[in-house]
Design a protein around this motif. Structure first.
Motif, mmCIF file in Angstrom:
data_model
loop_
_atom_site.group_PDB
_atom_site.id
_atom_site.type_symbol
_atom_site.label_atom_id
_atom_site.label_comp_id
_atom_site.label_asym_id
_atom_site.label_seq_id
_atom_site.Cartn_x
_atom_site.Cartn_y
_atom_site.Cartn_z
ATOM 1 N N TYR A 25 -12.319 14.096 11.593
ATOM 2 C CA TYR A 25 -13.336 14.627 10.675
ATOM 3 C C TYR A 25 -14.791 14.966 11.977
ATOM 4 O O TYR A 25 -15.847 15.167 10.938
ATOM 5 N N LYS A 29 -19.489 17.966 11.007
ATOM 6 C CA LYS A 29 -20.991 17.539 11.815
ATOM 7 C C LYS A 29 -21.174 19.581 11.958
ATOM 8 O O LYS A 29 -22.287 19.662 12.238
ATOM 9 N N SER A 85 -17.464 7.063 10.026
ATOM 10 C CA SER A 85 -18.111 7.657 9.021
ATOM 11 C C SER A 85 -20.288 7.127 9.368
ATOM 12 O O SER A 85 -21.103 7.333 8.086
ATOM 13 N N VAL A 86 -20.434 5.233 9.639
ATOM 14 C CA VAL A 86 -22.073 5.258 9.169
ATOM 15 C C VAL A 86 -22.195 5.593 10.511
ATOM 16 O O VAL A 86 -23.759 6.727 10.451
ATOM 17 N N LEU A 89 -21.148 10.564 11.313
ATOM 18 C CA LEU A 89 -21.742 10.857 9.721
ATOM 19 C C LEU A 89 -22.911 10.381 9.097
ATOM 20 O O LEU A 89 -23.787 11.283 8.282
ATOM 21 N N GLY A 90 -23.462 9.605 9.182
ATOM 22 C CA GLY A 90 -24.600 8.702 8.432
ATOM 23 C C GLY A 90 -24.082 8.701 6.975
ATOM 24 O O GLY A 90 -24.796 8.214 6.838
ATOM 25 N N GLU A 91 -22.989 8.582 6.873
ATOM 26 C CA GLU A 91 -22.858 7.822 5.032
ATOM 27 C C GLU A 91 -22.486 6.146 5.060
ATOM 28 O O GLU A 91 -22.548 5.330 6.650
ATOM 29 N N LYS A 92 -22.927 5.768 3.952
ATOM 30 C CA LYS A 92 -22.978 4.654 3.772
ATOM 31 C C LYS A 92 -22.030 3.849 3.408
ATOM 32 O O LYS A 92 -20.793 4.594 2.826
ATOM 33 N N ILE A 93 -21.546 2.559 3.988
ATOM 34 C CA ILE A 93 -20.134 1.827 3.425
ATOM 35 C C ILE A 93 -20.513 1.134 2.123
ATOM 36 O O ILE A 93 -21.904 0.402 2.475
ATOM 37 N N THR A 94 -20.075 0.777 1.032
ATOM 38 C CA THR A 94 -20.268 0.068 -0.460
ATOM 39 C C THR A 94 -19.875 -0.501 -0.019
ATOM 40 O O THR A 94 -19.008 -1.086 -0.174
ATOM 41 N N HIS A 97 -15.721 -0.233 -1.134
ATOM 42 C CA HIS A 97 -14.782 0.067 0.467
ATOM 43 C C HIS A 97 -14.377 -1.584 1.202
ATOM 44 O O HIS A 97 -13.364 -0.785 1.232
#
Length: 116
Positions: A25, A29, A85-86, A89-94, A97
């Motif tokens: 992954y 970026k 991922s947080v 990649l700067g993604e959010k965990i919901t 998840h």
């Protein structure tokens, strides 16, 4: 306190999962890089992952069953990937998840618990 023999495969699997997460992954970026280049770099990173995963499974199988090793690896993968991922990649965990991860962890409990 558990002996190092029990912890060594877990630490090796943790390290191998960090490498593999970057191999699979990390290139997200760098979408402007040629695909052949990211494949080559990913394979080089994956080699380092294998250098940790193979001994983890070799040492681990002296203590854990193959199913237990795979379960440990999957739980570690979830934890590493969530952090990656947080933080990378700067993604959010919901909440979805978390619920999904909790269900996988519940499955891990039954793998280690033994027959009901």
């Amino acid at each position: 306190m558990p002996s190092f023999d029990y912890i060594r495969p877990i630490l090796l699997l943790l390290g191998s999962n960090v490498f593999m997460t970057f191999a699979w992954y990390g290139h997200l970026k760098f979408e402007n890089r040629p695909l052949f280049l990211v494949i080559l770099v990913s394979w080089m990173i994956a080699f380092a992952e294998y250098c940790l995963a193979v001994p983890a499974n070799r040492y681990g199988h002296e203590i854990y069953s193959a199913a237990q090793l795979k379960t440990i690896q999957e739980v570690i993968t979830l934890l590493v990937f969530a952090g990656f991922s947080v933080m990378y990649l700067g993604e959010k965990i919901t909440i979805n998840h978390f619920v999904g991860f909790a269900m996988i962890c519940a499955g891990a409990f039954f793998v280690f618990k033994g027959p009901l």
